[in-house]
Every structure is written in structure tokens, then in C-alpha cells.
Design a protein around this motif. Structure first.
Motif, PDB file in Angstrom:
ATOM      1  N   GLY A 224       0.810  -1.221   0.000  1.00 30.31           N
ATOM      2  CA  GLY A 224       0.000   0.000   0.000  1.00 30.31           C
ATOM      3  C   GLY A 224       0.838   1.264   0.000  1.00 30.31           C
ATOM      4  O   GLY A 224       0.746   2.091  -0.925  1.00 30.31           O
ATOM      5  N   PRO A 225       1.684   1.465   0.991  1.00 26.52           N
ATOM      6  CA  PRO A 225       2.355   2.760   1.158  1.00 26.52           C
ATOM      7  C   PRO A 225       3.551   2.975   0.223  1.00 26.52           C
ATOM      8  O   PRO A 225       4.120   4.068   0.247  1.00 26.52           O
TER       9      PRO A 225
ATOM     10  N   GLN B 189       5.201   3.324   7.297  1.00 31.38           N
ATOM     11  CA  GLN B 189       5.234   2.022   6.605  1.00 31.38           C
ATOM     12  C   GLN B 189       5.508   2.175   5.118  1.00 31.38           C
ATOM     13  O   GLN B 189       5.211   1.269   4.330  1.00 31.38           O
ATOM     14  N   GLY B 190       6.019   3.317   4.711  1.00 28.13           N
ATOM     15  CA  GLY B 190       6.373   3.572   3.318  1.00 28.13           C
ATOM     16  C   GLY B 190       7.544   4.543   3.295  1.00 28.13           C
ATOM     17  O   GLY B 190       7.943   5.072   4.346  1.00 28.13           O
ATOM     18  N   PRO B 191       8.089   4.801   2.123  1.00 27.91           N
ATOM     19  CA  PRO B 191       9.322   5.581   1.996  1.00 27.91           C
ATOM     20  C   PRO B 191       9.130   7.064   1.669  1.00 27.91           C
ATOM     21  O   PRO B 191      10.107   7.765   1.433  1.00 27.91           O
ATOM     22  N   VAL B 192       7.892   7.545   1.665  1.00 24.36           N
ATOM     23  CA  VAL B 192       7.635   8.870   1.110  1.00 24.36           C
ATOM     24  C   VAL B 192       8.254   9.984   1.959  1.00 24.36           C
ATOM     25  O   VAL B 192       8.955  10.868   1.436  1.00 24.36           O
ATOM     26  N   ASP B 195      12.048   9.806   1.802  1.00 25.31           N
ATOM     27  CA  ASP B 195      12.484  10.214   0.472  1.00 25.31           C
ATOM     28  C   ASP B 195      12.451  11.732   0.328  1.00 25.31           C
ATOM     29  O   ASP B 195      13.315  12.327  -0.322  1.00 25.31           O
ATOM     30  N   ASN B 250       0.264   2.148 -12.807  1.00 27.27           N
ATOM     31  CA  ASN B 250       1.083   3.230 -13.372  1.00 27.27           C
ATOM     32  C   ASN B 250       0.263   4.193 -14.231  1.00 27.27           C
ATOM     33  O   ASN B 250       0.684   5.336 -14.434  1.00 27.27           O
ATOM     34  N   ARG B 257      -1.824   1.981  -7.045  1.00 24.92           N
ATOM     35  CA  ARG B 257      -0.900   0.925  -6.599  1.00 24.92           C
ATOM     36  C   ARG B 257      -1.372  -0.400  -7.184  1.00 24.92           C
ATOM     37  O   ARG B 257      -2.581  -0.681  -7.168  1.00 24.92           O
ATOM     38  N   GLY B 351      -1.236   4.403   2.449  1.00 25.75           N
ATOM     39  CA  GLY B 351      -1.479   3.297   1.529  1.00 25.75           C
ATOM     40  C   GLY B 351      -1.962   2.061   2.254  1.00 25.75           C
ATOM     41  O   GLY B 351      -2.506   1.147   1.638  1.00 25.75           O
ATOM     42  N   ALA B 352      -1.760   2.007   3.563  1.00 26.15           N
ATOM     43  CA  ALA B 352      -2.115   0.821   4.338  1.00 26.15           C
ATOM     44  C   ALA B 352      -3.362   1.093   5.164  1.00 26.15           C
ATOM     45  O   ALA B 352      -3.603   2.220   5.599  1.00 26.15           O
ATOM     46  N   ILE B 376      10.461   0.543   5.640  1.00 28.01           N
ATOM     47  CA  ILE B 376      10.230  -0.886   5.897  1.00 28.01           C
ATOM     48  C   ILE B 376       9.411  -1.124   7.166  1.00 28.01           C
ATOM     49  O   ILE B 376       9.724  -0.568   8.220  1.00 28.01           O
ATOM     50  N   HIS B 378       6.510  -4.442   8.909  1.00 28.01           N
ATOM     51  CA  HIS B 378       6.195  -5.872   8.823  1.00 28.01           C
ATOM     52  C   HIS B 378       7.490  -6.650   8.597  1.00 28.01           C
ATOM     53  O   HIS B 378       7.572  -7.545   7.765  1.00 28.01           O
ATOM     54  N   ASN B 379       8.488  -6.275   9.371  1.00 24.94           N
ATOM     55  CA  ASN B 379       9.823  -6.833   9.186  1.00 24.94           C
ATOM     56  C   ASN B 379      10.573  -6.594  10.497  1.00 24.94           C
ATOM     57  O   ASN B 379      10.425  -5.542  11.112  1.00 24.94           O
TER      58      ASN B 379
END
Ligand SMILES: NC(=O)NCCC(=O)O
Ligand SMILES: NC(=O)NCCC(=O)O
Lengths: 406, 406
Positions: A224-225, B189-192, B195, B250, B257, B351-352, B376, B378-379
Motif C-alpha cells: 500500500g504505502p 510504513q512507506g518511503p515517502v 524520500d 502506473n 498501486r 497506503g495501508a 520498511i 512488517h519486518n
């Protein structure tokens, strides 16, 4: 002419050993069921007056003497081990067709110059023990007896132990056994004969094959993210290589083959972008030059994909068998017999490996294919028509007689 | 301002319950470890003088009284259950950030008009019991208490039994609990954010998602003897759909997504053309109209592929959550607090899925994101910076005070 009903009955009787509910056979190499199958075939051979010898890897040779003791035997054979979900015909047909040839010769009182031999080779399928085509491989020196003995099944039992346990570790040194010519009758395991409506496939050669393991390494992340442009999706990159595998094969018709049969995705969770994908590649062709070209193309594609995507891609060749052209004398004998008997026929290059490719390293060899239903094998629903099996056995009889001399 | 060190220490102490060798946490919902985690948080809450209530699905509410007893509480929370290979921050951060807000208010003797509540919701992860976000789902009436109680783990143990066993089946009826406003602090939970090098993500909305199971049925056949043009290769057809999944996403930037995370190939053997391939599709977007368009495109592509290839393709939607826009008052409170505190910030659409999307069905809700290392989660290697966690907690404090009134 051989007796088609007797051949069919022998196939059905042997198929009862390890019979499955769905009509197939599960008789893995060197199990108790394999021993029962071996014992039954040996018993039949002895009843026909054949002399039985067993070599150290458990290959069994059943000999009918010839009139000229100085000539090496004309041999036919195949294997009686099966896949875990195997059929009644794969391998078994080749062995029992050989036995039927002997029964026919005995019945008619026909003496041959060279001895006639029926062989069955140990662990052709490779389902229980790797490598495949083990008995014929050791016989021709492709790998050593020690390597074969050391192979273990998933329960840790070794080939050496299991051969002893079932009583088929013989005295004879593998390969210490001259062969004048070798014929192997087999179901086609493909759809070509059925598709062309022909009864006999004359087999000029067996394709070479290259097997690879390919691993693509990206970065696992939450589905998702993680925006599309920040992903390192191992599966998406893997799919381009999977598709190129087939594209390469299609560029080299009619004998190019490209298959991805095995795929593992990590962590294999619905909402996680795959971090690792491991898959197999199987490339085949009957020309070694073309097989090498195909090998070069998959390597180049992987290299380019690695550069363009920045992902880690590992490509390892894990097996290679060169194409195996059969001997003109044997191919010619099969072709001549087919024509003499008036069966519809075509040349069929074998896409699958067989014991014959190892035997061909030591002696002139050839194969005879008969159709199997829908081209299906390695499956409990594997099926073949009695009339086709009978035809293939008649061709075997005539080809062997031509090579053995009367 | 909250005490960042105290917050960090609480996170590290809770992370010891179920700590894994690789530095992560394995504390599955309703296990003994979950009980220990719950007990520790409740003990901390009681030490701060909070009143603790538990509802029938095991959601825990820890209340600090307000000066105006007629006002509904301003609630914050998240979950303390983890993935099997989970980290220290996912969920746990939202709960302990709430506790830190309370500790700060107590320390400073600040009284709020509305009560302040810290909640933790049962089984958000859905790793042990399906459906995910179970506690908040029952709370908002998305599914019934009976459905939730009946859910079983792989060992056959039910949610009802396990709630009783660990002593967290409370008296309160889920949802029988007014909420004035709800805030949830969470790692991105994402790279935004990482970044863009920003500290606080203001979350205007959570994406909707559509989950599918797709099965392609071809015909398994031997990889060698089957010519390319006679194949019905399920994997090759599946790869076109896998690639289209990403192509669709895309086409709808920036929030489209598309992910294929799970793949199973049958029979998954190196020299067998795959007869069946089953895989998951995960499509997301923040606009329901675009998510519907994406849904239509994958359906149309599957329909066209079915027609063009003649293979069987089954596409089933197995889950659907509409996008969840958060309430302008709560989003505004987070944005205002961030600006007041001077943190670098940007809007980040989640996104989650989170418990907040269920609570948003009953009350104004909003979320605060902080960066996590490399995006990252769920790890076990999930990581976050103390300074970022502190900043997010300060924003939570200010946003809650704005809604609760002093
Ligand atoms: N006959 C047969 O199935 N051999 C196994 C090796 C191969 O894939 O060709
Ligand atoms: N936060 C989270 O991982 N939720 C699980 C559902 C999803 O995939 O969004």
C-alpha cells in the motif's frame, strides 16, 4: 508379428504393483514395490529361458543366447521405476516390449546370430534419487558408482543401502558389458504423433537441454504505502525473464523449447511486494549450436535486465546435456522395419531424455516412439492404445532381428 | 512538549515482550505474550490514574477524566499485536505515544475539558486471526462480534476462547462508547517521508483497496516433447496479467498501486509446463472512482486474455475497502499542530489500512505519520528515529489538546 494381447496383459499385470486409485502407478526406484516389479519381470524372463545378470548399480540384463557366441548382444530396454504420480506405460512399455519380442522368438523357434538382451535400468525417473537416468549414466561412465551410491532420498536413505536391502546390488561391473546395438521403445510423452495422426515415430535424435536456476532480488515492502516509482519489485522483473524464456524458444523453431516450470516467491504475502523470486528455466534444442545460441540469449537478456533495473539477478546453469543424434544404422533399422510393416510414420525428435542417450555413448542406439493420449505422461491419466503399443513392438522385433541377424 | 526519552524507553520495554533474535517483535494477537504486553500497558495506565475498561472483543480504553463530564472523550490509540516477523513500532508507537501524552499532561497538571482516552484495538494485524483490524471493525459494526469470536487460528483456537483464556473478554458492548475525535499516530510504513526528508506526515486519507484471487488453468505437459505451438502454459498467461496489474497502477499516478505478492504454480516442477497458476492481485487508489476504473481495467484485461488465449481464467474479488478521507477538523488539527511546532511536513496519503478507518465511520478521525527507516515495516528490521517519534508525539499532544479544550 508379436502378440499384442499378451503384451497388453503383461503391461496391465505389472501396473498392478503400485497401482494408484486414479489408474496410475507409483513405484519409486528401489522401494519394496520396485523389488516386486523387478522380481515379476525377472520371473517372466526366467520362464522364457533367459540368463539374468545384475550389475552393481542394479541394472538387470536378461539374455537369450545367439548362434554366434563371438557377437555382442543386440539390446533393448528401458526402466520400470515410475514418477510418484506416474502412469502404466512410461518405461514399462520399453521393457515389456523387449520381453514380448523374446516370447515371440521363442514361440516361433527363431534363432538369432547375435544374442538378444532385454535390460532395465535403475532409477531412470530421478524422482526419488538424483541424478536421473542413474543406472544408464553409471553404465556409460557419465558419473561414478560411488556418486550414485551416495545419493539419498528425502528420508536420508542412500542408493547403496536401498539396492542391498531389495537384493538388487549385483556382481557385474557397470559397463563391463559389450553392446552391439541398442533399441528403446517408448511412449512419445508429447502430442506430435497424435496431432499428425501417425502410429510410429522414428527418433533421429534427442534434444539437448540446459537447466538454470534464476533468482531475482529486489526489496520487500508494503504493497500500500510504497509508490510505484520507489519499488524494487522482484516478481515484475522475474516475469520479463520468464517471458523471454519462451520468446527465445519461439525464435528457434521447430525444436526450440523454453519452459519456466518452478517458481517460488518470498515472502509470498498478498500485501507485500516480493523481495525475492526464484525460478527454473529449461531450454532445449536438437542442435547444439542453436542450444548454445539460446544459452547466450538468456544470459544476455539477464545481463541487460540487471543493468536496466538495478536489481540483483543470479543465473546459474545447473544441468546440461548435449543433443544426442542416434546412430544411422539403428535409425535406419527402425525406419526400414516401419516401412516394411506398413505403419504410418514420421520422424519425431525426442524432447525428453531417455536411458538411450547414455547407452548411445557406448554403442549404436535408436528409439521407437508410439503415441500417448493427449501427449500426457508423468501423470496418472497417462494412456496409450493397445494397437499402437503392438505396432511399436512389431517394429522393435523387426529392427532387432535386422541388427542381430537370423 | 512530551518527554522523548520516556517515550523511547516505554517502546523499548514493551518491545522486550516477544523480542526476537533479529531485533524485532513477535507478539501475535491473544497469545500469552499479547496478554503480557496488555498487562504492562494497563499497569502503566493505572499508575497514571487512568480508568480502564475492556469491551467484549478485547479493545481496551484507558481514560483520563475531563472537566466537562458531558463531553465525549478525545481518543488516541492503535494496536500492540504484531506480525510474526514484526517490528517494535508498528501499532505500539500509537499506543505508547498516547500514554506519553497522558504522562505529560499529568506531569504538568494540565486539565482538559473533554476526557482524554488511550485505546488499543484487538488483532489489528490479522496474522493470527482473519479479518484484520478486528477490534475496531467490530467496534464500528463492520462485522459482528459473533463473526469475530468464531475466527480460528491455524491450530483451531477461536478468538472467543483465546480472549477468555488471556482474561481480556470485557463487559462493555463494542461501539457502546461515544468518541468525540480520534487520532492515530503511526510509522508511515512507506518511503515517502524519508524520500522527501520530512518529519511529519499529515494524513488526509487512507487509500481504498481491492483484493483479488486469480487462477489461470492451462494444461500441464512435459517441457521437452511438447512443441511451443501446442502448449497451454498457464504461467506465461499469468505473467501477462501480473504485468498488467502494475501497468494499470502506473496509469493512475500518483496514488495508483498494483501488486502481485503471492504466487503458487502447479505442479511446480522444473520440466513440467505449469497447468495451474494461482496468484493475488492488490489494487489501491485514494479515489474510489479511480479504484473502480482500475477494477474495470483488470476485469477487461482478464476477459480479453481469456478470449485471446482460450485458457481458463478465474478472477474473484476477495476484499474491498473504499478509500477513507479523514475529517477536516482532525486533519486540520494535525496540520495546525505541526505548523505551530515548526516541523517539516507534507501530506501523505496512507497506503495501508489502519484502525482509524473503522473509527472514522463513527467519529471525526485523523492520523499522524512519522518516517520509518527505508520505509520498511512488517519486518524485524523495522526502525524509526527517536527524534521523529518524539515529534509525532508532540503533534499528537497539540492536536488532542486543540480538540479536547483546556
Ligand atoms: N523421459 C523423461 O521424462 N526424462 C526426464 C528428463 C527430461 O526432462 O527430459
Ligand atoms: N497497516 C497495515 O499493514 N494494514 C494491513 C492491511 C493493508 O494491507 O493495508
Amino acid at each position: 508379428r508379436i502378440n499384442g494381447t499378451r503384451l497388453w496383459n503383461a503391461l496391465m499385470e505389472l501396473a498392478q504393483i503400485g497401482a494408484t486409485e486414479k489408474g496410475g502407478v507409483k513405484r519409486l526406484a528401489l522401494t519394496d514395490l520396485d523389488r516386486q516389479g523387478r522380481d515379476l519381470v525377472v520371473q517372466w524372463a526366467k520362464a522364457e529361458g533367459l540368463g539374468v545378470t545384475v550389475d552393481k548399480i542394479g541394472n538387470v540384463f536378461m539374455r537369450r543366447v545367439g548362434t554366434n557366441p563371438s557377437l555382442p548382444p543386440v539390446v533393448t530396454g528401458s526402466h520400470i521405476d515410475t514418477q510418484p504420480t506416474g502412469g502404466k506405460f512410461d518405461g514399462n512399455y520399453g521393457v515389456l516390449a523387449g520381453l514380448e519380442v523374446v516370447r515371440t522368438l521363442n514361440e516361433r523357434g527363431i534363432r538369432t546370430e547375435a544374442p538378444i538382451e532385454v535390460a532395465f535400468w535403475t532409477n531412470e525417473e530421478g524422482s526419488r534419487f538424483v541424478p536421473v537416468m542413474m543406472g544408464s549414466g553409471v553404465f556409460c561412465g557419465a558419473f561414478s558408482l560411488e556418486t550414485a551410491y551416495a545419493a539419498r532420498d528425502v528420508d536420508g536413505k542412500s542408493v547403496g543401502e536401498e539396492l542391498q536391502r531389495i537384493g538388487y546390488q549385483g556382481e557385474q561391473t557397470p559397463g563391463d558389458h559389450p553392446i552391439g546395438a541398442y533399441f528403446e521403445a517408448h511412449i512419445e510423452q508429447g502430442p506430435v504423433l497424435e496431432d499428425a495422426n501417425k502410429v510410429i515415430g522414428v527418433v533421429p535424435a534427442v534434444m539437448g537441454l540446459s537447466w538454470y536456476d534464476c533468482t531475482v532480488t529486489g526489496m520487500e515492502a508494503h504493497a500500500g504505502p510504497t509508490p510505484m516509482h520507489l519499488r524494487r519489485d522482484a516478481l515484475q522483473v522475474a516475469t520479463t525473464i520468464m517471458r523471454e524464456t519462451v520468446a527465445i524458444a519461439n525464435r528457434y523453431p521447430p525444436y526450440g523449447r523454453g519452459t519456466v516450470g518452478m517458481v517460488q516467491v518470498f515472502p509470498n504475502s498478498r500485501n507485500v511486494i516480493p523481495g525475492h523470486v526464484k525460478f527454473s528455466i529449461d531450454l532445449r534444442n536438437v542442435s547444439d549450436e542453436l542450444l548454445n545460441t539460446m544459452h547466450g540469449e538468456i544470459e544476455a537478456f539477464v545481463e541487460r535486465t540487471r543493468r536496466e533495473t538495478g536489481l540483483g539477478i543470479d543465473l546459474q546453469r545447473v544441468s546440461y546435456y548435449p543433443p544426442c543424434p542416434f546412430h544411422p544404422d539403428c535409425v535406419g533399422a527402425v525406419r526400414a522395419a516401419t516401412e516394411r510393416l506398413g505403419y504410418s510414420t514420421m520422424d519425431v525428435v525426442s524432447g525428453a531424455g531417455h536411458d538411450a542417450i547414455y547407452v548411445a555413448r557406448l554403442a549404436p542406439a535408436g528409439m521407437i516412439f508410439v503415441p500417448c493420449k493427449d501427449g500426457i505422461s508423468h501423470n496418472e491419466i497417462e494412456d496409450a492404445q493397445p494397437g499402437h503399443l503392438e505396432a511399436g513392438c512389431n517394429v522393435l522385433l523387426h529392427a532387432m532381428l535386422e541388427r542381430a541377424g537370423i
